[in-house]
Design an enzyme around this catalytic site. Structure first.
Site, PDB file in Angstrom:
ATOM      1  N   SER A   1       0.846  -1.186   0.000  1.00 21.73           N
ATOM      2  CA  SER A   1       0.000   0.000   0.000  1.00 21.73           C
ATOM      3  C   SER A   1       0.891   1.250   0.000  1.00 21.73           C
ATOM      4  CB  SER A   1      -0.956  -0.038   1.193  1.00 21.73           C
ATOM      5  OG  SER A   1      -1.999   0.888   1.031  1.00 21.73           O
TER       6      SER A   1
ATOM      7  N   ASP B   1      -9.754  -3.508  -5.678  1.00 15.83           N
ATOM      8  CA  ASP B   1      -9.183  -2.717  -4.587  1.00 15.83           C
ATOM      9  C   ASP B   1      -9.679  -1.271  -4.680  1.00 15.83           C
ATOM     10  OD1 ASP B   1      -7.636  -1.404  -2.722  1.00 15.83           O
ATOM     11  OD2 ASP B   1      -5.740  -2.303  -3.365  1.00 15.83           O
TER      12      ASP B   1
ATOM     13  N   HIS C   1      -7.929  -4.981  -1.703  1.00  9.27           N
ATOM     14  CA  HIS C   1      -6.727  -4.464  -1.059  1.00  9.27           C
ATOM     15  C   HIS C   1      -6.057  -5.487  -0.157  1.00  9.27           C
ATOM     16  CE1 HIS C   1      -4.203  -1.023  -0.211  1.00  9.27           C
ATOM     17  NE2 HIS C   1      -4.296  -1.235   1.082  1.00  9.27           N
TER      18      HIS C   1
END
Length: 702
Positions: free
Chosen positions: A552, A638, A673
């Site tokens: 991320s 995501d 995600h």
């Protein structure tokens, strides 16, 4: 050593067509050759991945095929890694039951199960009953993840939520404990959280808007359709997110709103559903606070009045505005107050100083304080909360990079602790076989950066060991030196595992975070590279024996260090990497963009922010030079780091770099995600990352 290509490979690397798209902002023209990889219909793709544009799908699948062709020869290694990691999981594991009135509630897994089961027993033990079976609910679903589960105050009902796309749209249902059946109630497109009314006839929830932002709090009355729900609160600032939770005493539903710099909270009395939300203190730019309640008194954790590392104040419930805040625990520079838990007779605060946490307990009647201490060089400590307010019991967890997780019940009055659970490693684990230690790296500007280290006790520090260096460094999130059974699969093969506690996180206090954001963001990247050099100087490893790893915003870190200090690394693993920073921050329709402006800057309004982001954005700074081997991992649905960011990044790298690599993209076409759902399916993705790391340092056959 450099990775050796599979000799059986004949498949060439995919070449993404260049379709230049240019825009001009603040007098600067930027050309984006791969903007076409962003599906114009991306909002619908989150809800239904099958509508993805065919050209984009074909390209992503060709990248997946190419990655499989290069890493296919590690298939046996991946299976071995999965077997090892699964062997360290107690498959029929269970949480320590949490008491609430006549019952004790728990979560557990069945032997071989992918998903959690939620249940309860009588408070003092006895026969258990299961209300939610995650394995059963996940049948015939490509993706399944619980958003949460919460029993009603009268213990008759269980509100639960789940996401079946990976896009973090959670649907809420209500199940009856008496017969185990779901009622007709269905509330869709929420963030998954539920707070019950006192009489268990209704619950509050947060609805996501068309841009996937949590902006509205609604009240649902049982037995009625969602169309009849009542809007309780709506946030007007698109840069603010809104969430809800129960207050400490259980008397209120707390509406917590804010961005990365400012916050504001409101209280809803769950016994008076018609009363409007009560504002605690009006928002002030840069002032953050969170509230706990005890009778007619509020305890507030805040950074007000220049308390960079936060302090604790009190205020009367009937007059909670800023003017009535009084210091209880004053601000102490360098001692970051992370969180507080309030009980009827005690205040508990979790603090961190120099990357080490501590639990401090205050008797509210006497004002006396004591702490719970541990002796290891680096460790992780966290409070776990509970359902009950009028109790002297505090539940907390402890682990280190060598010590598996331990759960304790601690009597705050008698100061005695009971070990309730120790993480079991079925395949065996002897902490004495490993070493946890710390060193300090000196960054470019003299900042002292802690590095937590795990290695086997028999490691010879001669500079030849491979090393995985993990980092994040954003949003004030600290990286705990906690136990991970998975990483032993690398360490037992001779790897050193290191965590870089870089600026941008709050490992050394909130000021440590402030020194790694916006115009100071590059400190995070330089800190990470300095940690790598310090590990080399300490003879744990050498250049091109290091594999960088981050996800991320940590994936953005990976992209930046690949551009700025790629010569240190044999390989880089970037999971769901936030690498297209400029384009994302310029698109205010994306779910996270307006709330992220305080973190990165607003390049739409500010020329200075535009130039700052352009100067480091990994995608925009890919250069014609040598790059290490890179594996980027993405999720099609995501909503946080959209799939096209890593896709564009890999396409530009492959078209621009002059040597090195290879650069690989793997997109999970059925997840978001968090990657694959299910505790064992997730191991498949960990194994891919670890096999790549081993391959990058010439150990793929190990």
């Amino acid at each position: 050593m450099t990775p050796t290509l599979n000799p059986k490979i004949s498949q060439p690397a995919p070449v993404a067509p260049r379709r230049p798209h240019s825009f001009t902002r603040h007098g600067i023209t930027v050309v984006d050759d791969y903007a076409w990889l962003k599906d114009p219909n991306w909002q619908e793709v989150l809800r239904d991945p099958s509508v993805l544009d065919a050209d984009i799908r074909n390209y992503l699948e060709s990248e997946n095929d190419y990655t499989e062709s290069l890493l296919g020869h590690t298939a046996s290694l991946q299976k071995t890694l999965v077997a090892e990691m699964r062997g360290r999981i107690k498959e029929d594991d269970s949480s320590v039951p949490a008491p609430d009135g006549p019952f004790a509630y728990f979560r557990r897994f069945r032997d071989g199960g992918q998903h959690e089961l939620f249940g309860r027993s009588a408070r003092d033990g006895g026969e258990t009953e299961i209300i939610l079976d995650g394995d059963q609910l996940a049948e015939n679903q490509e993706y399944f993840r619980f958003g949460g589960a919460r029993h009603s105050p009268d213990h008759r009902l269980e509100a639960w939520s789940a996401d079946i796309k990976g896009s973090e749209y959670f649907s809420i249902r209500v199940r009856d404990w008496a017969d185990g059946a779901d009622r007709d109630d269905l509330v869709e497109e929420t963030d998954g959280a539920v707070v019950w009314s006192a009489d268990a006839t209704a619950f509050f929830y947060v609805k996501l808007d068309d841009n996937h932002r949590p902006m509205q709090v609604w009240r649902h009355r049982l037995g009625t359709p969602q169309a009849d729900d009542v809007l309780v609160y709506e946030e007007q600032d698109a840069g603010w997110f809104t969430h809800i939770h129960e207050s400490s005493s259980g008397r209120f539903c707390v509406i917590a709103g804010g961005d990365h710099e400012t916050s504001e909270q409101r209280l809803i009395d769950i016994a008076d559903l018609d009363a409007p939300p009560r504002l605690v203190a009006a928002r002030e730019q840069g002032v953050q606070y969170s509230v706990a309640d005890r009778g007619d008194e509020l305890f507030i954790l805040t950074n007000a009045d220049g308390a960079i590392d936060f302090k604790i104040v009190t205020a009367p419930l009937d007059a909670p505005a800023r003017a009535n805040w009084r210091d209880l625990i004053p601000y102490r520079e360098g001692v970051y107050v992370i969180d507080i838990e309030l009980y009827a007779g005690h205040l508990v605060r979790l603090e961190r100083a120099n990357a080490l946490p501590a639990i401090i307990i205050r008797d509210l009647a006497t004002g006396k304080e004591h702490d719970i201490a541990f002796a290891e060089a680096a460790y992780s400590l966290d409070t776990m909360g509970g359902y009950e307010f009028d109790t002297t019991n505090l539940r907390f967890s402890y682990s280190s990079m060598t010590t598996p997780s331990e759960v304790y019940d601690y009597d705050m009055a008698s100061r005695t602790r009971i070990l309730r659970k120790r993480q079991e490693i079925p395949s065996g684990h002897n902490p004495a076989d490993y070493v946890t230690t710390r060193i300090t790296a000196t960054s470019h500007d003299g900042a002292r950066v802690p590095v937590s280290i795990l290695h086997r006790r028999d490691l010879v520090r001669d500079g030849t060991a491979p090393l995985l260096l993990y980092g994040y460094g954003s949003y004030g999130m600290a990286m705990p030196a906690s136990f991970s059974a998975n990483r032993l699969s690398l360490v037992d093969r001779g790897f050193v595992y290191a965590i870089a506690h870089i600026r941008g996180g709050s490992d050394k206090g909130w000021g440590w975070y402030l020194d790694g954001k916006r115009d100071k963001k590059t400190n995070s990247f330089d800190d990470f590279a300095s940690c790598g050099r310090a590990l080399i100087d300490a003879r744990y490893t050498s250049a091109k024996r290091i594999v960088g790893h981050g996800g991320s915003a940590g994936g953005m870190l990976m992209g930046a260090v690949a551009n700025r200090a790629g010569g240190l690394f044999a390989g880089i693993v970037a999971e769901v990497p936030f690498v297209d920073v400029l384009n994302t921050m310029l698109d205010d329709t994306l779910p996270l963009t307006p709330p992220e402006w305080p973190e990165w800057g607003n390049p739409i309004e500010s020329e200075a922010d535009f130039n700052t982001i352009l100067s480091y954005s990994p995608y925009d700074n890919v250069a014609a030079k040598h790059y290490p081997a890179i594996l980027a991992m993405a999720g099609l649905t995501d909503p946080r780091v959209t799939y096209w960011e890593p896709a564009k990044w890999i396409a530009r790298l492959r078209a621009t770099m002059t040597s090195g690599g290879p650069v690989l993209l793997r997109t999970n076409m059925g997840a978001g995600h968090g990657g694959a759902s299910g505790r064992f399916h997730r191991l498949d993705e960990v194994a891919i990352a670890y096999a790549f790391a081993l391959w990058a340092v010439g150990m793929a056959a190990s």
